[in-house]
Design an enzyme around this catalytic site. Structure first.
Site, short mmCIF file in Angstrom:
data_model
loop_
_atom_site.label_atom_id
_atom_site.label_comp_id
_atom_site.label_asym_id
_atom_site.label_seq_id
_atom_site.Cartn_x
_atom_site.Cartn_y
_atom_site.Cartn_z
N LEU A 125 -5.11 -9.69 -7.45
CA LEU A 125 -5.80 -10.70 -8.25
C LEU A 125 -6.45 -11.78 -7.39
CD1 LEU A 125 -3.84 -11.16 -11.59
CD2 LEU A 125 -6.01 -10.02 -11.17
N ARG A 163 -9.52 -4.00 -7.64
CA ARG A 163 -10.32 -4.03 -8.88
C ARG A 163 -11.50 -4.99 -8.76
NH1 ARG A 163 -4.94 -5.06 -12.14
NH2 ARG A 163 -4.67 -6.20 -10.20
N TYR A 200 6.65 4.24 -3.47
CA TYR A 200 6.51 5.60 -2.92
C TYR A 200 7.60 5.82 -1.86
CZ TYR A 200 2.41 5.41 -5.79
OH TYR A 200 1.60 5.27 -6.88
C1 LIG Z 1 -7.73 2.46 -9.10
C2 LIG Z 1 -6.65 1.93 -8.20
C3 LIG Z 1 -6.04 2.79 -7.29
C4 LIG Z 1 -5.07 2.30 -6.38
N1 LIG Z 1 -4.56 3.14 -5.42
C5 LIG Z 1 -3.83 2.62 -4.41
C6 LIG Z 1 -3.52 3.39 -3.27
O1 LIG Z 1 -3.96 4.53 -3.09
N2 LIG Z 1 -2.73 2.82 -2.31
C7 LIG Z 1 -2.28 1.53 -2.43
O2 LIG Z 1 -1.58 1.06 -1.53
N3 LIG Z 1 -2.60 0.77 -3.49
C8 LIG Z 1 -3.38 1.28 -4.46
N4 LIG Z 1 -3.78 0.48 -5.49
C9 LIG Z 1 -3.40 -0.95 -5.49
C10 LIG Z 1 -4.51 -1.79 -4.86
O3 LIG Z 1 -4.78 -1.41 -3.53
C11 LIG Z 1 -4.18 -3.29 -4.93
O4 LIG Z 1 -3.04 -3.52 -4.16
C12 LIG Z 1 -3.94 -3.77 -6.37
O5 LIG Z 1 -4.84 -3.18 -7.28
C13 LIG Z 1 -4.08 -5.29 -6.47
O6 LIG Z 1 -5.38 -5.71 -6.07
P1 LIG Z 1 -6.53 -6.11 -7.16
O7 LIG Z 1 -5.96 -7.20 -8.02
O8 LIG Z 1 -7.71 -6.57 -6.32
O9 LIG Z 1 -6.83 -4.88 -7.95
C14 LIG Z 1 -4.70 0.94 -6.43
C15 LIG Z 1 -5.29 0.10 -7.38
C16 LIG Z 1 -6.26 0.57 -8.23
C17 LIG Z 1 -6.92 -0.40 -9.20
#
Ligand SMILES: Cc1cc2nc3c(=O)[nH]c(=O)nc-3n(C[C@H](O)[C@H](O)[C@H](O)COP(=O)(O)O)c2cc1C
Length: 369
Positions: A301, A324, A182
């Site tokens: 993850l 997630r 971004y």
């Molecule tokens: C549905 C969804 C929306 C996300 N929106 C954002 C966001 O608004 N800002 C951001 O910095 N990261 C966003 N992310 C990234 C997550 O904050 C995170 O960094 C990424 O999913 C890895 O973590 P995880 O493996 O626990 O999903 C989003 C991820 C998901 C799954």
């Protein structure tokens, strides 16, 4: 004693444990206003046992949204709509509340993800996007306009104004989004920033806008609120941001009063080859943590309680942010506390499901271990 369930301070804000709900765009706002979905989504996460719940990216101006359905904090209406949601979280949840302030830059004017990740077409109410240089995010994406000095001044003011609104709303934490491709990440990376003025070229110049904006936010809110930044540990591209550059940015932010850093990676271009696996971004957090003395979060993850415990106990990161993982199981902190022999706050209404008093506990098996 579980390291994951031990308290920590982000500057002026005390957290009960090291579990953070990561920012997650819901693409469910109307004109930037939070809706009932946000009440249900953030409401359940505020009673999850996570010590800090971050809102999704909130755009500091309408053109800073990714899609027409992003959350924004750029008008009185946006502020009032969030007030209702935050009020519920405060009344019913124990979590501290944070907001992520963002500008989508050249990744804006896009469809919501479930309609396919692509820019809006001519009949779809697109808008002109902004970036450091007129280089599109990828094939088929609109060419952004290179930000002028006027744009830069407006962006600084817009972030400060949104921070003032966040303070009025009673947020404990404000996080500046400088990652995932971004606008501020676009300024930081030499791949997307090919400016020849004071905002491009050397790392010092590429950091200028994010640091000016951080300072403006700090000036707007004063003490009492924890300020953080989400930064990128790697672009996963030759010639892109490296962990060493991330560490240098972390140091500059710390010098300016930043209370924590949340280290993620990727998202600058669609084609980067990211080596994904459990805890794949922990090494980036570790590299930044070695360079600063403020707390560092890792994200990406992190799925199992024993994995999260190890990351914090080993000192590779101070906190874990879950996205997630906690969508999949909004009671993850309860289940992690069970697995790690720790205590976690539950709302009064749900006390009867606590392991100590619920006879069903012994029938659950090892599904959550
Ligand atoms: C549905 C969804 C929306 C996300 N929106 C954002 C966001 O608004 N800002 C951001 O910095 N990261 C966003 N992310 C990234 C997550 O904050 C995170 O960094 C990424 O999913 C890895 O973590 P995880 O493996 O626990 O999903 C989003 C991820 C998901 C799954």
């Amino acid at each position: 004693m579980s390291a994951l369930f031990s308290p920590i301070e982000l500057g002026p804000v005390a957290l009960a444990n090291r579990i953070v709900v990561s920012p997650m765009c819901q693409y469910s706002a109307i004109h930037g206003d939070a809706q009932d979905w946000h009440l249900a989504h953030l409401g359940q996460l505020a009673v999850s046992g996570a010590a800090l719940v971050m809102t999704e990216a909130a755009a500091v101006e309408p053109e800073g949204r990714i899609s027409h359905h992003d959350l924004a904090l750029a008008s009185d209406e946006n502020e009032a709509a969030l007030h209702r949601v935050i009020g519920f979280c405060r009344r019913h949840g124990g979590a501290k509340l944070g907001i992520q302030l963002a500008h989508a830059g050249r990744k804006g004017s896009a469809h919501v993800p479930w309609m396919g990740q692509r820019g809006l077409g001519p009949g779809e109410d697109p808008w002109e996007t902004l970036a450091p240089s007129p280089i599109p995010f990828g094939d088929g994406w609109p060419t952004p306009r290179a930000a002028t000095d006027e744009d830069l001044a407006r962006l600084v003011t817009a972030h400060a104004e949104a921070a003032r609104r966040a303070k009025r709303l009673g947020f404990d934490v404000i996080e500046l989004h400088a990652a995932h491709g971004y606008l501020l990440h676009e300024f930081l990376s030499p791949i997307s920033n090919q400016r020849t003025d004071a905002y491009g070229g050397s790392l010092e110049n590429r950091m200028r806008l994010p640091l000016e904006i951080f300072e403006a936010i700090r000036g707007a809110v004063g003490p009492g609120i924890a300020l953080g930044a989400r930064i990128t540990g790697s672009d996963w591209l030759p010639g892109g941001i490296t962990p060493a550059e991330a560490a240098a940015l972390g140091q500059e932010l710390e010098r300016r009063g930043c209370h924590y850093l949340d280290v993620t990676s990727g998202g600058l271009v669609p084609h980067a080859k990211i080596e994904i696996g459990p805890g794949y971004q922990v090494p980036f957090a570790e590299a930044v943590k070695r360079a600063v003395s403020i707390p560092v979060m890792s994200v990406g993850l992190i799925v199992r309680p024993d994995q999260a415990e190890e990351i914090v106990a080993s000192g590779r990161a101070d906190l874990v942010a879950l996205a997630r993982t906690i969508l999949d199981d909004p009671r993850w902190p309860w289940h992690a506390a069970e697995a790690l022999g720790a205590e976690v706050a539950r709302p009064n209404q749900y006390q009867r499901a606590a392991p100590a008093v619920w006879p069903g506990q012994s029938y659950k098996g090892a599904a959550n271990a």
